[in-house]
Design an enzyme around this catalytic site. Structure first.
Site, PDB file in Angstrom:
ATOM      1  N   HIS A 224     -73.655 -29.301 -56.741  1.00  0.00           N
ATOM      2  CA  HIS A 224     -73.237 -29.176 -55.326  1.00  0.00           C
ATOM      3  C   HIS A 224     -73.817 -30.306 -54.467  1.00  0.00           C
ATOM      4  O   HIS A 224     -74.012 -30.134 -53.266  1.00  0.00           O
ATOM      5  CB  HIS A 224     -73.638 -27.828 -54.733  1.00  0.00           C
ATOM      6  CG  HIS A 224     -73.320 -26.655 -55.627  1.00  0.00           C
ATOM      7  ND1 HIS A 224     -72.118 -25.993 -55.562  1.00  0.00           N
ATOM      8  CD2 HIS A 224     -74.029 -26.083 -56.626  1.00  0.00           C
ATOM      9  CE1 HIS A 224     -72.119 -25.018 -56.474  1.00  0.00           C
ATOM     10  NE2 HIS A 224     -73.261 -25.055 -57.135  1.00  0.00           N
TER      11      HIS A 224
ATOM     12  N   SER B 209     -70.601 -57.837 -43.989  1.00  0.00           N
ATOM     13  CA  SER B 209     -69.732 -57.534 -42.859  1.00  0.00           C
ATOM     14  C   SER B 209     -69.709 -58.746 -41.949  1.00  0.00           C
ATOM     15  O   SER B 209     -70.716 -59.430 -41.779  1.00  0.00           O
ATOM     16  CB  SER B 209     -70.269 -56.319 -42.118  1.00  0.00           C
ATOM     17  OG  SER B 209     -69.783 -56.309 -40.793  1.00  0.00           O
TER      18      SER B 209
ATOM     19  N   LYS C  83     -75.313 -55.377 -43.219  1.00  0.00           N
ATOM     20  CA  LYS C  83     -74.540 -54.647 -44.233  1.00  0.00           C
ATOM     21  C   LYS C  83     -74.371 -55.379 -45.554  1.00  0.00           C
ATOM     22  O   LYS C  83     -74.217 -56.574 -45.608  1.00  0.00           O
ATOM     23  CB  LYS C  83     -73.145 -54.309 -43.674  1.00  0.00           C
ATOM     24  CG  LYS C  83     -73.237 -53.450 -42.446  1.00  0.00           C
ATOM     25  CD  LYS C  83     -72.616 -52.107 -42.497  1.00  0.00           C
ATOM     26  CE  LYS C  83     -71.575 -51.800 -43.456  1.00  0.00           C
ATOM     27  NZ  LYS C  83     -70.584 -50.911 -42.898  1.00  0.00           N
TER      28      LYS C  83
ATOM     29  N   GLU D   4     -65.908 -49.100 -54.454  1.00  0.00           N
ATOM     30  CA  GLU D   4     -64.954 -48.515 -53.496  1.00  0.00           C
ATOM     31  C   GLU D   4     -63.518 -48.843 -53.883  1.00  0.00           C
ATOM     32  O   GLU D   4     -62.631 -47.990 -53.838  1.00  0.00           O
ATOM     33  CB  GLU D   4     -65.221 -49.055 -52.083  1.00  0.00           C
ATOM     34  CG  GLU D   4     -66.461 -48.496 -51.435  1.00  0.00           C
ATOM     35  CD  GLU D   4     -66.710 -49.169 -50.104  1.00  0.00           C
ATOM     36  OE1 GLU D   4     -66.339 -48.606 -49.065  1.00  0.00           O
ATOM     37  OE2 GLU D   4     -67.259 -50.286 -50.091  1.00  0.00           O
TER      38      GLU D   4
END
Ligand code: ARG
Length: 475
Positions: free
Chosen positions: A173, A294, A300, A307
């Site tokens: 979970h 970024s 970043k 992804e």
């Protein structure tokens, strides 16, 4: 990726209407839009190698059974060699008017060697030809997919060996459950990929069956020798029924289903890497060469590769639905619908190979933040089950043990201490069955090494599993 996979293929519309192979039957030319609408050459030209190999084998077989002379066979083989060179040199003019890779190559052959070129199609149809080409194409691609898969699996085995003792929280979970070793976690993904590999190898058996000889649908009146052609092309078997041979695309669906499942595994793995690479988890560091920055936020470092792989899973799953839907309404035997099998298949193969390649490279450069993972395992009371098991071993019924541990965890939460940091006296206030040796099971190391059986997370087991994994991928 195929060297003929151009987005804007070199096509020429100069071909005369009179060159259409079915011209005899027709009095009106094809509508210009319909011609482009029905053509597949823009994408099926990527199968030129397989098409030529199939034609060479067919010509040899026709000569073998006396339908072609040896000289005709040699002219055809020689001509096809020249066509192949011109395609590979980028000099071939692919024509939309000639519809597909098959007719383009045959027309070019006839241009080169004259009337003998027109004899090549004896005892054959584009229906069995295209089914043969796709199977030959997929057979090669499966071999490449399996070898990329093994490269990724090897990277995971290496990581597992390196991090066999590294402790991390194991989750259910997405809540800290019990400590596991990072190596064990990597080998869990190895197992997923091992099933994928077995599925591709198994599916190859059904891909590698030859439709050629089925002709349009019913077979041919020529005395063909299908065994001969199959041997030439390295097929393991021959399609038993001509109607089935030209209409079956199960093998393509199977391959795409395998690809969708493999991508789904990579997608789940990606989800973990994205989480783990975040500042909040900070469990792993992906190499800079697999991330991007970024343009606006200087801090970043984005995990683009996982992804994108996660994102690309969607299109492969989509291709599976496309192919299933493509087939569901088709009566036997060949229907033009089948031409729609290629783009989803080709994109599936490209996406899968690309994703596997980038993953195999990326996983060789993952570094692990051991201290942070260890700290996370401690903070999550991940050894609570071990305390319960300890009490059960001391004779406490499991339900009561569960309650004792619950109280100890509550004290830990309130006093901001891990279970191993609570004193013996405090623990004994919850159960008089607790002795000093309890701390052996409350430590993370004690917890993982106690799970010392086949399939368990103990470092010793991880090392043994990694050893076995190395042997398994040699098969
Ligand atoms: N381009 C076609 C395909 O991909 C080749 C077979 C066409 N056969 C036919 N009779 N129209 O399926």
């Amino acid at each position: 990726m195929s060297d003929t996979n151009n987005d804007s293929p070199n096509t020429s519309q100069k071909v005369n209407q009179a060159e259409k192979p079915w011209n005899g039957r027709f009095t009106e030319p094809t509508d210009a839009f319909v011609e482009a609408f029905t053509a597949s050459v823009t994408f099926d030209q990527r199968m030129y190698k397989q098409d030529i190999a199939g034609s060479v084998a067919h010509a040899k077989m026709l000569a073998h059974v006396g339908v072609l002379t040896e000289s005709e066979r040699d002219q055809i083989i020689d001509g096809l060699g020249k066509v192949k060179s011109s395609i590979e040199a980028g000099e071939f003019n692919w024509s939309i008017t000639l519809e597909d890779v098959h007719m383009n190559i045959e027309a070019a052959l006839t241009d080169l060697i004259g009337i003998t070129g027109k004899k090549l199609h004896t005892g054959r149809s584009r229906n069995d030809q295209v089914a043969t080409d796709i199977r030959l194409y997929l057979r090669d691609e499966i071999d490449l997919i399996v070898s990329e898969l093994k490269r990724l699996q090897s990277a995971l085995i290496n990581l597992a060996e390196k991090e066999a003792d590294t402790i991390m929280p194991g989750f259910t979970h997405l809540q800290t459950a019990q400590p596991v070793t990072f190596g064990h976690h990597m080998l869990a993904w190895f197992e997923n990929l091992e099933r994928d590999r077995a599925r591709f190898i198994d599916c190859r058996k059904r891909v590698n069956i030859m439709p050629l000889g089925a002709a349009a649908l019913a077979g041919t009146t020529y005395p063909i020798d299908r065994e001969f052609t199959a041997r030439e092309l390295g097929f393991e078997g021959i399609c038993e029924n001509s109607l089935d041979a030209v209409s079956d695309r199960d093998f393509a669906i199977e391959l795409t289903a395998n690809a969708a499942l493999l991508m789904t595994h990579l997608s789940r793995f990606s989800e973990e890497l994205v989480l783990w690479a975040s500042a909040q988890f900070n469990f792993v560091e992906l190499s800079d060469s697999f991330c991007t920055g970024s343009s606006i936020m200087p801090q970043k470092k984005n995990p683009d590769v996982p992804e994108l792989v996660r994102g690309k899973t969607g299109r492969v799953n989509g291709h599976l639905i496309s192919l299933l839907t493509l087939m569901k309404g088709q009566p036997l035997a060949y229907n033009k619908d089948n031409q729609e099998d290629k783009e989803p298949l080709f994109d599936t193969v490209d996406t899968l190979k690309g994703s596997l390649k980038v993953y195999a490279d990326m996983m060789q450069h993952v570094s692990v933040n051991k201290d942070i993972m260890r700290e996370a395992a401690i903070r999550g009371f991940s050894t609570a089950t071990d305390l319960a098991d300890y009490l059960v071993r001391a004779g406490v019924p499991f339900r009561d043990a569960h309650e004792v541990v619950g109280k100890a965890v509550r004290l830990g939460v309130e006093s901001k201490r891990d279970l191993a940091e609570i004193s013996l006296e405090e623990l004994q206030s919850f159960s008089d069955q607790i002795q000093a040796d309890v701390f052996d099971v409350l430590t993370l190391e004690g917890s993982v090494s106690a799970r010392n059986h086949l399939g368990g997370t103990a470092p010793e087991q991880v090392r043994a599993a990694a050893e076995r994994a190395k042997t398994r991928i040699k098969e």
